[in-house]
Design an enzyme around this catalytic site. Structure first.
Site, mmCIF file in Angstrom:
data_model
loop_
_atom_site.group_PDB
_atom_site.id
_atom_site.type_symbol
_atom_site.label_atom_id
_atom_site.label_comp_id
_atom_site.label_asym_id
_atom_site.label_seq_id
_atom_site.Cartn_x
_atom_site.Cartn_y
_atom_site.Cartn_z
ATOM 1 N N GLU A 47 -9.149 24.836 -31.872
ATOM 2 C CA GLU A 47 -7.856 24.272 -32.238
ATOM 3 C C GLU A 47 -7.991 23.150 -33.268
ATOM 4 O OE1 GLU A 47 -6.646 23.496 -28.235
ATOM 5 O OE2 GLU A 47 -7.453 21.474 -28.197
ATOM 6 N N HIS A 70 -14.084 24.945 -27.588
ATOM 7 C CA HIS A 70 -14.570 24.996 -26.200
ATOM 8 C C HIS A 70 -14.991 26.432 -25.903
ATOM 9 C CE1 HIS A 70 -13.477 25.308 -21.670
ATOM 10 N NE2 HIS A 70 -14.737 24.925 -21.801
ATOM 11 N N HIS A 103 -14.779 17.220 -16.641
ATOM 12 C CA HIS A 103 -14.936 18.015 -17.870
ATOM 13 C C HIS A 103 -13.590 18.423 -18.440
ATOM 14 C CE1 HIS A 103 -13.833 21.567 -15.632
ATOM 15 N NE2 HIS A 103 -14.329 22.424 -16.491
#
Length: 482
Positions: free
Chosen positions: A230, A256, A394
Site C-alpha cells: 500500500e 506485509h 505485530h
C-alpha cells in the site's frame, strides 16, 4: 592414614538423589580415592553433581555421571507437560480472548520453556497463539514460529509530496498492480534473479532442493490472507536519532508478506518431524519441538533462516521495482520479521526466543506495527522491556475470525468505512475489513512500556488479494502461507 569411609547421608546432604547412584559413588570413591579426606571426596562429588556431562567419559567417575545425566526420552514416547507452568506476562489482557490465553498456558508448561509473554493483539492460532512470545532452552518449536516463516513488514519513506497520491491516483494504482502478485499459489512466469535463490542451503537439504524452482518464480510475490502492499502518508512529528528522518510529511510504501510456499513447506515438514519425535498430550501436540543439537533441529534452523532471508528479499524486490518507477531512492527503509525465532540472551543465558506474530522491540530497535486498511500503522522504537522479552505486538490483531467477518460485515459497510478514511482498495475481501480488527489505538496504549512511537503511516491506496479465503483459512484466524 585412615581409609576413606563415606556415608549415604553425606551424599544426600549435598544433593545426590535417592537411588543406586549413591552406593555407586560411595564404592568408587572408597576404592579409587581411599587416601583422600572426606572433605576432598565430597568436593569431587559436588563437581560431578554440578556438571555430570564433564565426567561422562571419566575413567573413574563416568558411572556416577551417567546416573546423574538426564535420561533421553525414547523417540515417539509421550512427554508430559509440567504440572505448573512458568510465569508469563500479559499485556492488554482485558481484551485477549480465552483461546489465546489457554494456548499460552499450555506453552508455559513445556519442559523446555524458560520465559513467556503475550502481546495485546493476541488471538488463537496453531500451537503458540499469534501474539505469543516464548523463550526456550536449546529447543525450537516450528509452530512456535508459524507456518508463514519470516512474515514481515517493510516501509520505504520517499521524499515525495503525498498529495500526489490524490493528484496521480491512477499512476500509483498502476504501480501497485504491476509491482507484485497476490493470491494463493500464484507465481510469475519468469523467475527474478537474486542471491537468495543461489544460497547453498538449497543444495544441502533435500526438502529445499524441490522448492527452489517455485521459490524463484514466487520471489517478489505477496500471497493472500492479511498480506498487502500500500501507498500512504508518513507523518514524522520530530526527528528521531534512530529513524534519522526530519520532521515532516512523506509518501510511504508499506508491504506485509512472508516466505510463500517455501516457508509453508518448511514449517509443515519439520512440524511433522517434531511431532513424531516428541508426542505431547492433546492440543499441546502442536508445540512439539526439535533440539538444537540434533540433526533435525539444525536442519530446521538452517531452513528457517533461509526462509526469513527469502521473505526479506521478496519485499526488497517489490520496493526496488517501485523505487525505480518513482525515480527515487527511499530516505529510509524500516523493516522487521514477526514470525521467527532468534538466539538471544535472557537473564544471563542463551535462549531461543519465538515471536509468533510479535515485533522485536529491543532497546532502540525500529519496527512497524500496522493497524488495518483504514487505521494507521505505527513506526516504533523498542524500549528493551525484559518483561515482554524485548517484544511488542505485530498489529492490531483480529477480533473476528474470517468466517465471522464474512457473515457479519456487508460490502456497503466496508465501502462506507473506506470512503470515510479516503482509502482506495484494490482487491481485498470482507474477511479483511477494518471491522474484523481490534482498535489499534487501544492496542498501542496497552504497550506504552514496550515501544515509543516515532512516526505514523496512513494507508491511502491498498492492494490485497481479492479471492475468497480457502476453507482451511476461514476456520481460524491464522495466516498460514501457501
Amino acid at each position: 592414614m585412615a581409609k576413606l569411609k563415606l556415608k549415604g547421608k553425606d551424599l544426600r546432604a549435598i544433593g545426590y538423589p535417592e537411588g543406586p547412584v549413591i552406593s555407586i559413588a560411595m564404592n568408587l570413591m572408597e576404592r579409587h580415592y581411599k587416601h583422600h579426606s572426606t572433605e576432598q571426596a565430597i568436593d569431587i562429588l559436588k563437581e560431578v553433581l554440578a556438571t555430570p556431562a564433564d565426567y561422562a567419559e571419566d575413567a573413574i567417575l563416568a558411572p556416577v555421571a551417567q546416573h546423574l545425566l538426564p535420561k533421553p526420552v525414547p523417540e515417539g514416547a509421550e512427554i508430559s507437560l509440567n504440572a505448573t507452568g512458568i510465569q508469563f506476562n500479559v499485556f492488554g489482557g482485558e481484551f485477549i480472548e480465552p483461546g489465546a490465553m489457554n494456548q499460552m498456558y499450555q506453552a508455559a508448561k513445556l519442559p523446555v520453556s524458560i520465559a513467556g509473554a503475550l502481546m495485546p493483539d493476541a488471538h488463537a492460532g496453531y500451537g503458540l497463539p499469534i501474539g505469543g512470545v516464548l523463550a526456550t532452552e536449546n529447543a525450537v518449536i516450528p509452530y512456535g514460529v508459524g507456518v508463514d516463516i519470516g512474515c514481515r513488514m517493510c516501509l520505504s519513506i520517499f521524499d515525495i509530496d503525498p498529495k500526489e497520491l490524490t493528484q496521480r491516483e491512477h499512476y500509483f494504482t498502476r504501480e501497485l498492480n504491476e509491482a507484485t502478485l497476490f493470491g494463493g499459489g500464484r507465481q510469475f512466469e519468469y523467475s527474478t534473479e537474486h542471491p537468495v535463490i543461489d544460497r547453498p542451503e538449497f543444495g544441502e537439504l533435500s526438502l529445499l532442493k524441490a522448492l527452489q524452482g517455485k521459490a524463484a518464480k514466487q520471489l517478489g510475490s505477496s500471497g493472500s490472507g492479511n498480506h498487502f502492499a500500500e501507498f500512504g502518508i508518513v507523518e514524522i512529528n520530530e526527528k528521531d536519532t534512530q529513524l534519522g528522518v526530519e520532521a515532516g510529511t512523506y509518501l510511504g510504501l508499506l508491504t506485509h508478506s512472508g516466505s510463500r510456499a517455501l516457508g509453508a513447506n518448511i514449517a509443515n515438514h519439520y512440524t511433522k518431524v517434531a511431532k513424531q519425535k516428541r508426542r505431547l498430550p492433546g492440543e499441546a501436540n502442536n508445540l512439539a519441538w526439535l533440539t538444537m543439537d540434533e540433526q533435525e533441529g539444525i536442519e530446521y534452523w538452517m531452513a528457517m533462516n533461509l526462509a526469513g532471508d527469502y521473505a526479506s528479499a521478496c519485499h526488497h524486490v517489490i520496493h526496488a521495482k517501485i523505487a525505480k518507477q518513482l525515480a527515487r531512492q527511499p530516505l529510509k527503509m524500516v523493516e522487521n520479521h514477526h514470525n521467527f525465532a532468534w538466539r538471544e540472551m535472557y537473564e544471563g543465558r542463551e535462549v531461543i526466543v519465538h515471536r509468533k506474530g510479535a515485533t522485536p522491540a529491543g532497546k532502540n530497535v525500529l519496527g512497524i506495527i500496522p493497524g488495518s486498511m483504514t487505521a494507521p500503522g505505527f513506526i516504533v522504537k523498542g524500549k528493551g522491556e525484559l518483561a515482554a522479552i524485548n517484544s511488542a505486538s505485530h498489529g492490531a490483531g483480529r477480533k473476528m475470525s474470517r468466517t465471522a467477518a464474512m457473515n457479519a460485515i456487508t460490502k456497503s459497510a466496508l465501502q462506507e468505512m473506506l470512503t470515510k478514511h479516503g482509502v482506495k482498495l484494490l482487491g481485498g475481501g470482507l474477511d479483511e475489513a477494518p471491522h474484523a480488527y481490534k482498535d489499534i489505538y487501544t492496542v498501542m496504549n496497552a504497550q506504552q512500556h514496550l515501544v515509543d512511537t516515532v512516526g505514523l503511516f496512513y494507508p491511502k491506496i491498498v492492494k490485497m488479494d481479492g479471492t475468497a479465503p480457502k476453507p482451511w483459512m476461514k476456520k481460524g484466524k491464522e495466516e498460514l502461507g501457501e
